[in-house]
Design a protein around this motif. Structure first.
Motif, PDB file in Angstrom:
ATOM      1  N   GLY A 253      -6.701   3.700  -0.488  1.00  0.00           N
ATOM      2  CA  GLY A 253      -7.733   2.678  -0.480  1.00  0.00           C
ATOM      3  C   GLY A 253      -7.812   1.900  -1.774  1.00  0.00           C
ATOM      4  O   GLY A 253      -7.212   2.270  -2.788  1.00  0.00           O
ATOM      5  N   PRO A 254      -8.608   0.828  -1.772  1.00  0.00           N
ATOM      6  CA  PRO A 254      -8.724  -0.023  -2.961  1.00  0.00           C
ATOM      7  C   PRO A 254      -9.609   0.572  -4.040  1.00  0.00           C
ATOM      8  O   PRO A 254      -9.598   0.103  -5.179  1.00  0.00           O
ATOM      9  CB  PRO A 254      -9.335  -1.314  -2.399  1.00  0.00           C
TER      10      PRO A 254
ATOM     11  N   ARG B 171       0.811  -1.201   0.000  1.00  0.00           N
ATOM     12  CA  ARG B 171       0.000   0.000   0.000  1.00  0.00           C
ATOM     13  C   ARG B 171       0.849   1.257   0.000  1.00  0.00           C
ATOM     14  O   ARG B 171       1.986   1.259   0.449  1.00  0.00           O
ATOM     15  CB  ARG B 171      -0.913   0.011   1.217  1.00  0.00           C
ATOM     16  N   THR B 172       0.244   2.315  -0.487  1.00  0.00           N
ATOM     17  CA  THR B 172       0.882   3.623  -0.455  1.00  0.00           C
ATOM     18  C   THR B 172       0.436   4.341   0.814  1.00  0.00           C
ATOM     19  O   THR B 172      -0.752   4.562   1.023  1.00  0.00           O
ATOM     20  CB  THR B 172       0.483   4.455  -1.680  1.00  0.00           C
TER      21      THR B 172
ATOM     22  N   LEU C  87      -9.807   5.460   1.653  1.00  0.00           N
ATOM     23  CA  LEU C  87      -8.560   5.238   2.371  1.00  0.00           C
ATOM     24  C   LEU C  87      -8.741   4.049   3.299  1.00  0.00           C
ATOM     25  O   LEU C  87      -9.863   3.704   3.685  1.00  0.00           O
ATOM     26  CB  LEU C  87      -8.176   6.473   3.201  1.00  0.00           C
ATOM     27  N   VAL C  88      -7.637   3.436   3.671  1.00  0.00           N
ATOM     28  CA  VAL C  88      -7.634   2.416   4.714  1.00  0.00           C
ATOM     29  C   VAL C  88      -7.016   3.043   5.964  1.00  0.00           C
ATOM     30  O   VAL C  88      -5.900   3.562   5.923  1.00  0.00           O
ATOM     31  CB  VAL C  88      -6.835   1.166   4.286  1.00  0.00           C
ATOM     32  N   GLN C  89      -7.775   3.027   7.043  1.00  0.00           N
ATOM     33  CA  GLN C  89      -7.314   3.597   8.311  1.00  0.00           C
ATOM     34  C   GLN C  89      -6.881   2.464   9.238  1.00  0.00           C
ATOM     35  O   GLN C  89      -7.699   1.609   9.589  1.00  0.00           O
ATOM     36  CB  GLN C  89      -8.441   4.415   8.949  1.00  0.00           C
TER      37      GLN C  89
END
Length: 254
Positions: free
Chosen positions: A18-19, A4-5, A24-26
């Motif tokens: 996020g995908p 992931r970035t 976003l992924v938190q």
């Protein structure tokens, strides 16, 4: 995680790309900080608890019509959230005097406020997140007057919800802070509750005993922080009541 970035890393959470577009992924870390990160520790299981508790509160807010950035929980430590334009303010709601407010105003801790008080602090760790009046918020363009009115209204709705939920399980909501962000859909903009809602961002006292069940446990060396957060999660039904926290590895209900 390596694929992931990384977008941003804070004291308690990390944000990754996020995908899907505008997501976003938190990721919730186990790090605990206090006094503007002057005091630090790693508390096993803290990130797991805060992830699940924040999900619980965000879902509850959505159910009463308060928009949030939350989309879904991905696993024990991660949430999928909307990408939002964060307003650089912490919005603080106080129901009882405590912490810096008590020191600043000379009011004994635990004194009820005549009504919920909403304050703003400017999000800047290097400055210690200073309190700012509404005039500063508007003058520096952090939010418009209409947005400020909407922010206060949202904060008070969050307060009503959280106060009721906590009171129902024998916990007094002393104060809390939230962040808000802007979400755009063409020319339409709306404000949503962002960041997290957890014992990291709330002051929670047991109604009967006054025992603290929030990050003040860590700030003031009052015991095991994960045990305090586990108590909150257990009362809210996020964890089964027969689970203890001997190993720092809490078991959560899906």
């Amino acid at each position: 995680m390596a694929r992931r970035t990384k977008i941003y890393e804070g004291k308690a959470k990390t944000l990754y790309e996020g995908p899907e577009p505008d997501t976003l992924v938190q990721y919730f870390k186990d790090d605990a900080t206090a006094f503007n990160a002057e005091k630090k520790a790693v508390i096993d299981g803290k990130g797991v608890l805060n992830n699940r508790l924040s999900e619980y509160f965000m879902v509850g807010l959505e159910q009463i019509g308060v928009p949030t950035h939350f989309l879904k929980r991905l696993n024990m430590r991660e949430q999928l959230i909307r990408r939002v334009e964060i307003i650089p303010l912490e919005v603080i709601v106080r129901n009882f005097a405590a912490g810096s407010f008590s020191k600043r105003m000379g009011i004994e801790e635990g004194t009820p406020m005549p009504r919920p008080i909403v304050e703003f602090s400017y999000k800047d760790d290097s400055l210690g997140d200073p309190l700012v009046p509404e005039e500063y918020v508007i003058a520096f363009g952090w939010a418009s007057q209409q947005e400020l009115d909407d922010i206060v209204a949202l904060a008070l709705r969050v307060n009503d919800f959280l106060s009721g939920v906590m009171y129902g399980v024998g916990i007094k909501l002393v104060d809390f802070k939230i962040e808000l962000g802007r979400v755009y859909d063409g020319d339409f903009m709306r404000l949503v509750v962002a960041d997290e809602i957890s014992p990291d961002s709330c002051r929670l006292w047991d109604i009967e005993t006054g025992r603290k069940l929030d990050k003040d446990v860590f700030r003031q060396d009052l015991g095991d922080l994960a045990d305090a957060y586990t108590e909150v999660a257990t009362r809210l039904g996020v964890m089964p009541s027969n689970v203890t926290h001997p190993s720092g590895k809490p078991t959560l209900i899906n």
